[in-house]
Motif scaffolding. Sequence first.
Motif, PDB file in Angstrom:
ATOM      1  N   THR A 124     -79.684  64.131  88.480  1.00 37.03           N
ATOM      2  CA  THR A 124     -80.295  63.606  89.710  1.00 37.03           C
ATOM      3  C   THR A 124     -80.573  64.734  90.710  1.00 37.03           C
ATOM      4  OG1 THR A 124     -79.218  61.504  89.315  1.00 37.03           O
ATOM      5  CG2 THR A 124     -79.986  61.910  91.567  1.00 37.03           C
TER       6      THR A 124
ATOM      7  N   GLU B  75     -82.815  45.365  90.889  1.00 36.67           N
ATOM      8  CA  GLU B  75     -83.538  46.304  90.041  1.00 36.67           C
ATOM      9  C   GLU B  75     -84.020  45.694  88.738  1.00 36.67           C
ATOM     10  OE1 GLU B  75     -81.310  49.755  88.759  1.00 36.67           O
ATOM     11  OE2 GLU B  75     -79.476  48.608  88.626  1.00 36.67           O
TER      12      GLU B  75
ATOM     13  N   SER C  12     -73.935  55.214  91.297  1.00 41.59           N
ATOM     14  CA  SER C  12     -72.884  56.239  91.355  1.00 41.59           C
ATOM     15  C   SER C  12     -72.336  56.357  92.776  1.00 41.59           C
ATOM     16  CB  SER C  12     -73.430  57.590  90.875  1.00 41.59           C
ATOM     17  OG  SER C  12     -73.826  57.492  89.518  1.00 41.59           O
TER      18      SER C  12
END
Length: 366
Positions: free
Chosen positions: A110, A246, A61
């Motif tokens: 988050t 990742e 993001s």
Amino acid sequence: EKGGYDHFMLKEIYEQPRAILDTYRGRLRADQGIVKMAGIDEHLEKFMNANRVIIVACGTSWHAGLVAEYIFEDLARIPVEVEYASEFRYRNPVITDKDVLIAISQSGETADTLAAIKLAKDKGAFVFGVCNVVGSSIARETHAGAYTHAGPEIGVASTKAFTTQITVLTLIALKLAKEKGEVSESNFHQFLTELETIPSKVEKALESNPLVEIISDVYKDSTNCLYLGRGYNFPVALEGALKLKEISYIHAEGYPAAEMKHGPIALIDDQMPVFVIATKKGHYEKVVSNIQEIKSRKGKIIAIVTEGDEQVTELADHVIEVPETYESLTPLLTTIPLQLLSYHIAVMRGCNVDQPRNLAKSVTVE
Ligand code: F6R
């Protein structure tokens, strides 16, 4: 539930033409030359009077925020700062009631992003959320916002959330550019019309999948990779590297291409794949010379190029074509092959694509 795909991530990559369409549907009226967004319309004076926009986010993001920085400054001429929420919240930042803070979050949960919002609100800033999950904590904590409408994202690696975040932020930038008189009526209209072609161009970019799979097989055993881009595609380089890290656990780094000679170029040898975003426009000639520098050090070059490209195609070991579009919209296309690449490499390495080790879809602790 995976709709015939082996993994949620691949399904979500392929959902992007639809997700982007869903994001601007009902908001973009190219025929009438308007962008309708209630969250902006109702608070227009906050944006018009803002000294600057501060974007806070984490991870992917945050990369969407970096793309937005280029779009907001370029189109709407509004100064933008992009901050990691975790750094911003602990830095005693200077915030006033003339600031607009935009928080970007797929999950809307988050912890660091939420804390950054609370801090900015306490200091009097107007806080706008760009979330995917409807009714999430961040969506509730912000003064106003715009949902991405990407639909549920299950794969831990963010894909369609990223491209729809960029879509929403582009709509906002365009709307503000129009209100501020920074774009002419006809340029605005042309931009909206071009934006409407993006879903089919993403579809076209997805057609690179078989080629990307072949390229993935060549580089799947690499231990290090570099990703380079400039301008609007610098954040795409960061995002490409993050995706590879990742889910495939290969060390990768993204850099603005021109930074290479300030250090990373020392890493380049004949074992190093370098993924370069080299679309036409956007400093193309400069990227070509960066590619020449890599080539003279025997690095392997995999370039994302504009359809019909000749110059980079002659230099690179592999090229992946994406359709031509406005420079500011290229991230929506150049991201696609990089998502596919990390997906295939992870699958080939036997990694758990949808649930990579040590990662959670929602990071609710700092
Ligand atoms: C990467 C990824 C993470 C998230 C980050 C922020 O693929 O998914 O980097 O982007 O944890 O999450 P949200 O957007 O939910 O705030």
